[in-house]
Design a protein around this motif. Structure first.
Motif, short mmCIF file in Angstrom:
data_model
loop_
_atom_site.label_atom_id
_atom_site.label_comp_id
_atom_site.label_asym_id
_atom_site.label_seq_id
_atom_site.Cartn_x
_atom_site.Cartn_y
_atom_site.Cartn_z
N LEU A 1 -6.91 2.61 -3.53
CA LEU A 1 -6.38 1.44 -2.80
C LEU A 1 -5.94 0.34 -3.77
CD1 LEU A 1 -8.98 1.30 0.10
CD2 LEU A 1 -6.51 1.69 0.38
N TRP A 2 -6.75 0.06 -4.78
CA TRP A 2 -6.37 -0.95 -5.76
C TRP A 2 -5.14 -0.50 -6.54
CZ3 TRP A 2 -7.47 -5.82 -5.85
CH2 TRP A 2 -8.67 -6.30 -5.30
N ASP A 3 -5.07 0.79 -6.83
CA ASP A 3 -3.88 1.33 -7.51
C ASP A 3 -2.63 1.07 -6.67
OD1 ASP A 3 -2.56 2.89 -9.58
OD2 ASP A 3 -2.47 4.54 -8.14
N LEU A 4 -2.73 1.31 -5.37
CA LEU A 4 -1.61 1.05 -4.46
C LEU A 4 -1.26 -0.43 -4.41
CD1 LEU A 4 -2.42 3.41 -1.45
CD2 LEU A 4 -0.32 3.44 -2.82
N LYS A 5 -2.28 -1.27 -4.33
CA LYS A 5 -2.02 -2.71 -4.21
C LYS A 5 -1.23 -3.23 -5.41
CE LYS A 5 -4.40 -7.06 -3.14
NZ LYS A 5 -3.85 -7.24 -1.79
N ALA A 6 -1.62 -2.79 -6.60
CA ALA A 6 -0.90 -3.24 -7.79
C ALA A 6 0.48 -2.61 -7.88
CB ALA A 6 -1.72 -2.91 -9.04
N LYS A 7 0.60 -1.36 -7.46
CA LYS A 7 1.93 -0.72 -7.45
C LYS A 7 2.87 -1.45 -6.50
CE LYS A 7 0.60 3.99 -8.79
NZ LYS A 7 0.27 5.37 -8.29
N LEU A 8 2.36 -1.86 -5.36
CA LEU A 8 3.19 -2.61 -4.41
C LEU A 8 3.64 -3.94 -5.01
CD1 LEU A 8 1.24 -1.86 -1.13
CD2 LEU A 8 3.67 -1.41 -1.49
N ALA A 9 2.80 -4.52 -5.86
CA ALA A 9 3.16 -5.76 -6.52
C ALA A 9 4.04 -5.53 -7.75
CB ALA A 9 1.90 -6.51 -6.95
N PRO B 1 2.71 0.02 -13.51
CA PRO B 1 2.12 -0.49 -12.28
C PRO B 1 0.85 0.24 -11.89
CG PRO B 1 4.49 -0.26 -12.04
CD PRO B 1 4.12 0.40 -13.34
N GLY B 2 -0.07 -0.49 -11.27
CA GLY B 2 -1.32 0.11 -10.82
C GLY B 2 -2.27 0.36 -11.97
N LEU B 3 -3.03 1.43 -11.86
CA LEU B 3 -3.97 1.81 -12.91
C LEU B 3 -3.28 2.41 -14.12
CD1 LEU B 3 -6.70 3.46 -10.66
CD2 LEU B 3 -7.03 1.39 -12.04
N GLY B 4 -2.00 2.71 -14.00
CA GLY B 4 -1.29 3.34 -15.10
C GLY B 4 -1.64 4.81 -15.27
N ILE B 5 -2.21 5.41 -14.23
CA ILE B 5 -2.62 6.81 -14.29
C ILE B 5 -1.59 7.67 -13.55
CG2 ILE B 5 -4.38 8.50 -13.61
CD1 ILE B 5 -6.43 6.24 -13.79
N THR B 6 -1.12 8.71 -14.21
CA THR B 6 -0.17 9.65 -13.62
C THR B 6 -0.81 11.03 -13.53
OG1 THR B 6 1.66 8.43 -14.61
CG2 THR B 6 2.14 10.65 -13.83
N ILE B 7 -0.64 11.69 -12.39
CA ILE B 7 -1.23 13.00 -12.15
C ILE B 7 -0.12 14.05 -12.10
CG2 ILE B 7 -2.63 14.40 -10.60
CD1 ILE B 7 -4.15 12.07 -11.89
N ASP B 8 -0.26 15.08 -12.91
CA ASP B 8 0.64 16.24 -12.91
C ASP B 8 -0.03 17.35 -12.12
OD1 ASP B 8 2.20 18.47 -13.40
OD2 ASP B 8 2.44 18.09 -15.54
N GLU B 9 0.31 17.44 -10.84
CA GLU B 9 -0.36 18.41 -9.97
C GLU B 9 -0.05 19.86 -10.37
OE1 GLU B 9 -0.74 17.50 -5.73
OE2 GLU B 9 0.48 15.70 -6.12
N SER B 10 1.13 20.09 -10.91
CA SER B 10 1.47 21.46 -11.31
C SER B 10 0.59 21.92 -12.47
CB SER B 10 2.94 21.56 -11.68
OG SER B 10 3.25 20.73 -12.78
N PRO C 1 -2.83 -0.55 3.32
CA PRO C 1 -3.61 -0.38 2.09
C PRO C 1 -3.78 -1.66 1.28
CG PRO C 1 -1.38 0.49 1.82
CD PRO C 1 -1.54 0.16 3.27
N ARG C 2 -3.03 -2.69 1.59
CA ARG C 2 -3.16 -3.93 0.83
C ARG C 2 -4.46 -4.67 1.14
NH1 ARG C 2 2.78 -5.92 2.52
NH2 ARG C 2 1.95 -5.01 4.45
N ALA C 3 -5.09 -4.35 2.26
CA ALA C 3 -6.33 -5.02 2.65
C ALA C 3 -7.53 -4.36 1.96
CB ALA C 3 -6.49 -4.98 4.17
N ILE D 1 -13.55 -0.05 -7.98
CA ILE D 1 -13.20 -1.37 -8.48
C ILE D 1 -13.95 -2.47 -7.73
CG2 ILE D 1 -11.31 -2.98 -8.89
CD1 ILE D 1 -11.04 -0.43 -10.54
N THR D 2 -13.96 -2.39 -6.40
CA THR D 2 -14.58 -3.46 -5.61
C THR D 2 -16.07 -3.57 -5.91
OG1 THR D 2 -12.95 -3.20 -3.85
CG2 THR D 2 -14.99 -4.32 -3.28
N HIS D 3 -16.75 -2.44 -6.03
CA HIS D 3 -18.17 -2.46 -6.36
C HIS D 3 -18.39 -3.18 -7.69
CE1 HIS D 3 -22.32 -1.18 -6.80
NE2 HIS D 3 -22.02 -0.60 -7.96
N PHE D 4 -17.58 -2.83 -8.70
CA PHE D 4 -17.73 -3.49 -10.00
C PHE D 4 -17.53 -4.99 -9.88
CE2 PHE D 4 -15.62 -5.40 -13.64
CZ PHE D 4 -16.60 -5.25 -14.61
#
Length: 388
Positions: A101-109, A338-347, A67-69, A270-273
């Motif tokens: 993917l960008w969310d993952l990349k930043a979280k990994l960093a 980390p990442g987009l700073g967005i958290t999802i509460d699936e419940s 996912p980093r690519a 993100i990439t399109h922007f």
């Protein structure tokens, strides 16, 4: 780390007011918000917001990949759809996966995406936008008073149905925003409701009464000579691009100097922007992201040199969605999560017992048969409409 799977959800946003534009509105102000969760074998999950109708078709381009690519995977998704094309829901799905993917990349960093992308400042200048065409005069003033209290000095109103009404509403909002500035920035978005000759005449009528920073989507999104004609006749800039998908759709408009403010939709990723911003920068033009829930493009906007201002459509968040940002001082203050700073509460999302209504036949995503063809103001619940 490898991508192993995905999940799709749909939550709701309660706007607390009717929302829409010249094409229609959602009376109860409840709309759906699609969510994509991108899974990895490292235990991290990327979050993307936006249409995911083509997820099953697009995901094979990502499965098993690192996912980093991110940018390479964006091109891989485009290549995966090149025979049938990448417009509409397909482009939206690519954008949602790209966001994840960008969310993952930043979280990994271990850092917020705005830092991963190279921004130095967490503050993103914004303008207020209410999707407000169905609000009466009192509701309009109250809505933008709340924005003024958060330090905003600019606002974009929905219009195009009645020039007299548009001028009155713009004037009223300007008075509200004068609490923060002697010269508010005012924008009018007609959402492609005019024909080219209409646009020149009707915009001139509006500009005789009030100064606009820009007129948004005055004619059809792909109409190069029409947008250029408006740009040549107007004092205001012409802004457009939120519904264009891919650089190939922007190039003829920019080559003809038909746009002065280049926009992208938050749902296209993100990439399109970033690529559109670079293309615009090469033409010495500013870029302005169109608003979306949780303002995910704000991270990228903070990192490009030609960002002008970002549309902020609301301070509420969808059900089950939290975001690490603050709407204050006339813009978006991004957090350190980390990442987009967005958290999802699936419940919380799982407990919803109804769906949203953006695609309702009377809603803004359905173009009226009379758009661009009206000779006189049309009578209706949100005012009247000028034609030519």
């Amino acid at each position: 780390m490898r991508i192993t799977g995905y999940r799709t959800l749909s939550t709701l946003n309660h706007w607390g007011r009717p929302v829409g534009d010249a094409n229609g509105f959602i009376a109860d102000g409840v709309t759906e918000v699609p969510v994509v969760l991108l899974e990895t074998d490292g235990g991290l999950t990327g979050v993307g917001l936006g249409a995911h109708g083509d997820a099953q078709r697009i995901f094979p381009a990502l499965e098993g990949q690192d996912p980093r690519a991110v940018t390479a995977l964006y091109d891989r998704m485009l290549a995966h759809t090149f025979k049938s094309g990448h417009a509409g829901t397909t482009f939206g799905t690519i954008g949602a996966f790209d966001m994840a993917l960008w969310d993952l990349k930043a979280k990994l960093a271990g850092e917020p995406l705005w830092r991963t992308l190279g921004a130095a400042d967490r503050f993103v200048p914004g303008y207020a936008s209410g999707l407000d065409i169905a609000l009466d005069d009192q509701e309009l003033a109250e809505h933008y008073t709340a924005w003024a209290e958060r330090g905003f000095t600019g606002a974009k109103l929905k219009g195009g149905l009645d020039t007299e009404r548009d001028v009155a509403r713009l004037t009223a909002v300007a008075e509200v925003l004068r609490a923060n500035t002697s010269a508010p920035a005012l924008m009018l978005d007609v959402n492609e409701a005019w024909g080219p000759h209409q646009a020149v005449r009707l915009l001139a009528r509006i500009e005789d009464s009030i100064e606009l920073a820009w007129i948004e989507e005055p004619v059809r999104r792909w109409d190069v000579p029409g947008n250029r004609a408006v740009a040549r006749a107007a004092r205001a800039a012409v802004a457009s691009g939120e519904n264009l998908t891919g650089l190939e759709q922007f190039r003829p408009l920019l080559a003809a100097d038909a746009l002065q403010v280049v926009q992208t939709a938050g749902v296209w990723g993100i990439t399109h922007f970033l690529r559109v911003a670079t293309l615009a920068h090469g033409h010495d033009l500013p870029v302005s992201p169109v608003g979306y829930h949780a303002n995910p493009l704000a991270h990228a906007a903070a990192a490009v040199p030609n960002h002008l201002v970002t549309e902020v459509q609301g301070t509420e968040t969808p059900v089950g969605v939290t975001v690490d940002q603050v709407i204050a001082d006339g813009g978006i203050v991004l957090g350190d999560s980390p990442g987009l700073g967005i958290t999802i509460d699936e419940s919380a999302i799982g407990e919803l017992d109804r769906t949203g209504a953006w695609s309702h036949p009377d809603g803004p995503h359905v173009r009226p048969a009379t758009a661009g063809l009206r000779l006189v103001p049309a009578q209706g619940p949100v005012g009247t409409e000028d034609g030519s």
